[in-house]
Design a protein around this motif. Structure first.
Motif, PDB file in Angstrom:
ATOM      1  N   VAL A  57      -7.125  -4.639  -3.003  1.00 39.56           N
ATOM      2  CA  VAL A  57      -6.207  -5.447  -3.893  1.00 39.56           C
ATOM      3  C   VAL A  57      -5.047  -4.615  -4.196  1.00 39.56           C
ATOM      4  N   LYS A  58      -3.962  -5.322  -4.122  1.00 37.76           N
ATOM      5  CA  LYS A  58      -2.559  -4.553  -4.293  1.00 37.76           C
ATOM      6  C   LYS A  58      -2.342  -4.448  -5.913  1.00 37.76           C
ATOM      7  N   GLN A  59      -1.854  -3.176  -6.216  1.00 40.68           N
ATOM      8  CA  GLN A  59      -1.462  -2.748  -7.444  1.00 40.68           C
ATOM      9  C   GLN A  59      -0.039  -2.200  -7.546  1.00 40.68           C
ATOM     10  N   LYS A  60       0.735  -3.119  -8.010  1.00 44.59           N
ATOM     11  CA  LYS A  60       2.212  -3.090  -8.101  1.00 44.59           C
ATOM     12  C   LYS A  60       2.683  -1.766  -9.042  1.00 44.59           C
ATOM     13  N   LEU A  61       3.630  -1.104  -8.582  1.00 48.22           N
ATOM     14  CA  LEU A  61       4.221  -0.088  -8.866  1.00 48.22           C
ATOM     15  C   LEU A  61       5.752  -0.176  -8.906  1.00 48.22           C
ATOM     16  N   PRO A  62       6.557   0.559  -9.846  1.00 47.47           N
ATOM     17  CA  PRO A  62       8.063   0.281  -9.907  1.00 47.47           C
ATOM     18  C   PRO A  62       8.750   0.737  -8.477  1.00 47.47           C
ATOM     19  N   PHE A  63       9.995   0.369  -8.493  1.00 48.61           N
ATOM     20  CA  PHE A  63      10.705   0.455  -7.250  1.00 48.61           C
ATOM     21  C   PHE A  63      10.098  -0.284  -5.973  1.00 48.61           C
ATOM     22  N   GLY A  64       9.412  -1.301  -6.152  1.00 43.79           N
ATOM     23  CA  GLY A  64       8.969  -2.008  -5.097  1.00 43.79           C
ATOM     24  C   GLY A  64       7.751  -1.203  -4.390  1.00 43.79           C
ATOM     25  N   LEU A  65       7.311  -0.310  -5.061  1.00 41.96           N
ATOM     26  CA  LEU A  65       5.996   0.337  -4.201  1.00 41.96           C
ATOM     27  C   LEU A  65       4.841  -0.294  -4.765  1.00 41.96           C
ATOM     28  N   CYS A  66       3.872   0.314  -4.416  1.00 40.96           N
ATOM     29  CA  CYS A  66       2.386  -0.082  -4.984  1.00 40.96           C
ATOM     30  C   CYS A  66       1.365   0.740  -4.375  1.00 40.96           C
ATOM     31  N   TRP A  67       0.026   0.601  -5.007  1.00 39.89           N
ATOM     32  CA  TRP A  67      -1.035   0.965  -4.648  1.00 39.89           C
ATOM     33  C   TRP A  67      -2.002   0.234  -4.029  1.00 39.89           C
ATOM     34  N   LEU A  68      -3.150   0.628  -3.230  1.00 43.93           N
ATOM     35  CA  LEU A  68      -4.403  -0.340  -2.884  1.00 43.93           C
ATOM     36  C   LEU A  68      -5.483   0.440  -3.292  1.00 43.93           C
ATOM     37  N   TRP A  69      -6.150  -0.892  -3.990  1.00 44.48           N
ATOM     38  CA  TRP A  69      -7.452  -0.662  -4.526  1.00 44.48           C
ATOM     39  C   TRP A  69      -8.723  -0.975  -3.773  1.00 44.48           C
ATOM     40  N   ALA A  70      -9.787  -0.598  -3.671  1.00 41.99           N
ATOM     41  CA  ALA A  70     -10.630  -0.734  -2.955  1.00 41.99           C
ATOM     42  C   ALA A  70     -12.055  -0.608  -3.977  1.00 41.99           C
ATOM     43  N   PRO A  71     -12.337  -1.506  -4.784  1.00 41.02           N
ATOM     44  CA  PRO A  71     -13.331  -1.429  -6.022  1.00 41.02           C
ATOM     45  C   PRO A  71     -14.672  -1.352  -5.242  1.00 41.02           C
ATOM     46  N   TYR A  72     -15.444  -0.424  -5.705  1.00 37.10           N
ATOM     47  CA  TYR A  72     -16.840  -0.436  -4.993  1.00 37.10           C
ATOM     48  C   TYR A  72     -16.789  -0.824  -3.444  1.00 37.10           C
ATOM     49  N   GLY A  73     -15.560  -0.430  -2.624  1.00 45.45           N
ATOM     50  CA  GLY A  73     -15.743  -0.265  -1.348  1.00 45.45           C
ATOM     51  C   GLY A  73     -15.212   0.894  -0.543  1.00 45.45           C
ATOM     52  N   PRO A  74     -15.207   0.872   0.675  1.00 47.13           N
ATOM     53  CA  PRO A  74     -15.641  -0.159   1.516  1.00 47.13           C
ATOM     54  C   PRO A  74     -17.209  -0.504   1.560  1.00 47.13           C
ATOM     55  N   ILE A  75     -17.749  -1.512   2.169  1.00 47.01           N
ATOM     56  CA  ILE A  75     -18.987  -1.549   2.475  1.00 47.01           C
ATOM     57  C   ILE A  75     -19.257  -1.225   3.949  1.00 47.01           C
ATOM     58  N   GLY A  76     -20.044   0.090   3.982  1.00 50.38           N
ATOM     59  CA  GLY A  76     -20.079   0.315   5.363  1.00 50.38           C
ATOM     60  C   GLY A  76     -18.845   1.263   5.650  1.00 50.38           C
ATOM     61  N   PHE A  77     -18.651   2.187   6.601  1.00 52.19           N
ATOM     62  CA  PHE A  77     -17.506   2.686   6.853  1.00 52.19           C
ATOM     63  C   PHE A  77     -17.286   2.774   8.313  1.00 52.19           C
ATOM     64  N   ASP A  78     -16.079   2.536   8.746  1.00 52.04           N
ATOM     65  CA  ASP A  78     -15.552   2.367  10.175  1.00 52.04           C
ATOM     66  C   ASP A  78     -14.084   2.844  10.092  1.00 52.04           C
ATOM     67  N   GLU A  79     -13.963   3.656  10.798  1.00 49.32           N
ATOM     68  CA  GLU A  79     -12.490   4.108  11.106  1.00 49.32           C
ATOM     69  C   GLU A  79     -11.287   2.998  11.248  1.00 49.32           C
ATOM     70  N   LYS A  80     -11.795   1.774  11.629  1.00 50.83           N
ATOM     71  CA  LYS A  80     -10.883   0.787  12.021  1.00 50.83           C
ATOM     72  C   LYS A  80     -10.527   0.060  10.402  1.00 50.83           C
ATOM     73  N   ILE A  81     -11.393   0.221   9.252  1.00 51.54           N
ATOM     74  CA  ILE A  81     -11.132  -0.128   8.252  1.00 51.54           C
ATOM     75  C   ILE A  81      -9.970   0.549   7.604  1.00 51.54           C
ATOM     76  N   PHE A  82      -9.657   1.951   7.936  1.00 57.53           N
ATOM     77  CA  PHE A  82      -8.947   2.685   7.477  1.00 57.53           C
ATOM     78  C   PHE A  82      -7.481   2.478   8.156  1.00 57.53           C
ATOM     79  N   GLN A  83      -7.626   2.259   9.614  1.00 56.63           N
ATOM     80  CA  GLN A  83      -6.527   1.989  10.340  1.00 56.63           C
ATOM     81  C   GLN A  83      -5.888   0.844   9.864  1.00 56.63           C
ATOM     82  N   ASP A  84      -6.437  -0.413   9.480  1.00 53.06           N
ATOM     83  CA  ASP A  84      -5.862  -1.680   9.022  1.00 53.06           C
ATOM     84  C   ASP A  84      -5.466  -1.522   7.768  1.00 53.06           C
ATOM     85  N   ALA A  85      -5.936  -0.597   6.726  1.00 52.30           N
ATOM     86  CA  ALA A  85      -5.435  -0.305   5.493  1.00 52.30           C
ATOM     87  C   ALA A  85      -3.962   0.236   5.843  1.00 52.30           C
ATOM     88  N   ALA A  86      -4.132   1.248   6.761  1.00 54.88           N
ATOM     89  CA  ALA A  86      -2.563   1.908   6.870  1.00 54.88           C
ATOM     90  C   ALA A  86      -1.618   0.860   7.254  1.00 54.88           C
TER      91      ALA A  86
END
Length: 329
Positions: A57-86
């Protein structure tokens, strides 16, 4: 384009699956102006089966920036999840992504090989919670409560507090009662020092989760609305999500009867767990949830502690500045 049915099936069947990682929660988050966007990520094995998933989930910050939130996630872990998040982080100018897993994982070294990494100073979702097991008889559920919890339920009944279960009704059908509940919610927030969202936030929550996945319970004294709670249903768990009460009627103990009726309703639905969602850690240090923890612990249950959240950092200077500001605030 992700196959939504496959995503839902995976999250429903995985032991770590929860409503915070559901598609419907993502759709609800997209209605919130200061968030407004979500993504569902999956990783598959060679046979094409999903082995890991994550709602971001996108969480907006000033200056056009943001941070990304994975509440109680991910479910299972695989490097591809983090590659796609990047990749999403690059496109959205994200400073970092915060992952708040619901199960322990020892794979942080895999992430640190590629991206700067830090354990977060806090979780955005509660790190500690209290679960009531519903696969017992009502008498057994009452019996495992603290004596004061049982007594307060009795007090509410003795004072003829009545509970209205609005399961199956949309907000537009509830009308005036929903407006009155929101007024009590605002006064509760002012009294207890927590932020309250605009009314549209709670309306969207109930409407988007729908009559099958959410319910509003209201408590009355002589036709006067004095308290209410919102409950979310997912898999085999009912979760107490929001609550409010009128302090003027505190002696009637309506919140205790509300929780009891919600537990019994969840049991009738076939749920096996009732999650009170958020208590203070047992270390005795001051905590934002300290006040409500005493109330929740009167219902008994078993305490659980989730793993620490961790941040994958994409913009180090901005991350350092944001962390310092967040700690001071």
């Amino acid at each position: 384009m992700i196959n939504e049915l496959n995503y839902e099936n995976f999250t429903n069947e995985h032991p770590a699956g929860n409503f915070f990682q559901s598609l419907v929660f993502g759709k609800f988050q997209e209605t919130i102006p200061y968030r407004g966007k979500s993504w569902t990520l999956t990783a598959k094995n060679e046979a094409g089966q999903i082995i890991s998933s994550c709602l971001l989930v996108k969480q907006k910050l000033p200056f056009g920036l943001c941070w990304l939130w994975a509440p109680y996630g991910p479910i299972g872990f695989d490097e591809k999840i983090f590659q796609d998040a990047a990749l999403i982080a690059k496109e959205e100018k994200a400073v970092f992504a915060r992952f708040e897993p619901s199960l322990k994982w020892e794979g942080t070294a895999e992430i640190e090989r590629v991206w700067p990494f830090s354990f977060s100073h806090k979780r955005y979702t509660p790190q500690n919670s209290l679960i009531i097991d519903l696969d017992k008889t009502p008498d057994e559920i009452l019996g495992q409560m603290k004596p004061k919890g049982r007594y307060n339920i009795h007090v509410a009944k003795k004072h003829d507090v009545t509970i209205e279960n609005l399961s199956g009704k949309r907000v537009d059908e509830i009308g005036f009662a929903f407006d009155e509940f929101y007024k009590i919610l605002r006064s509760t927030g002012a009294r207890d020092g927590f932020g309250v969202h605009p009314k549209s936030f709670y309306k969207n929550l109930l409407d988007i989760f729908g009559v099958e996945r959410s319910a509003l319970f209201l408590a009355y004294s002589k036709e006067k609305l004095i308290a209410g709670i919102v409950v979310i249903y997912h898999k085999n768990t009912a979760t107490y999500y929001y609550g409010a009460s009128d302090r003027e009627y505190g002696a009637l103990m309506a919140p205790y009867l509300l929780q009891w009726e919600a537990m019994m309703d969840a049991k009738r639905r076939g749920m096996t767990s009732y999650d009170l969602l958020g208590i203070a850690p047992s270390d005795g240090k001051p905590h934002a949830l300290s006040g409500v923890t005493d109330f929740k612990k009167k219902f008994g249950g078993r305490e659980i502690e989730y793993p620490r959240a961790f941040d994958v950092i994409y913009k180090k200077a901005w991350y350092t500045a944001w962390t310092l500001f967040s700690k001071k605030r």
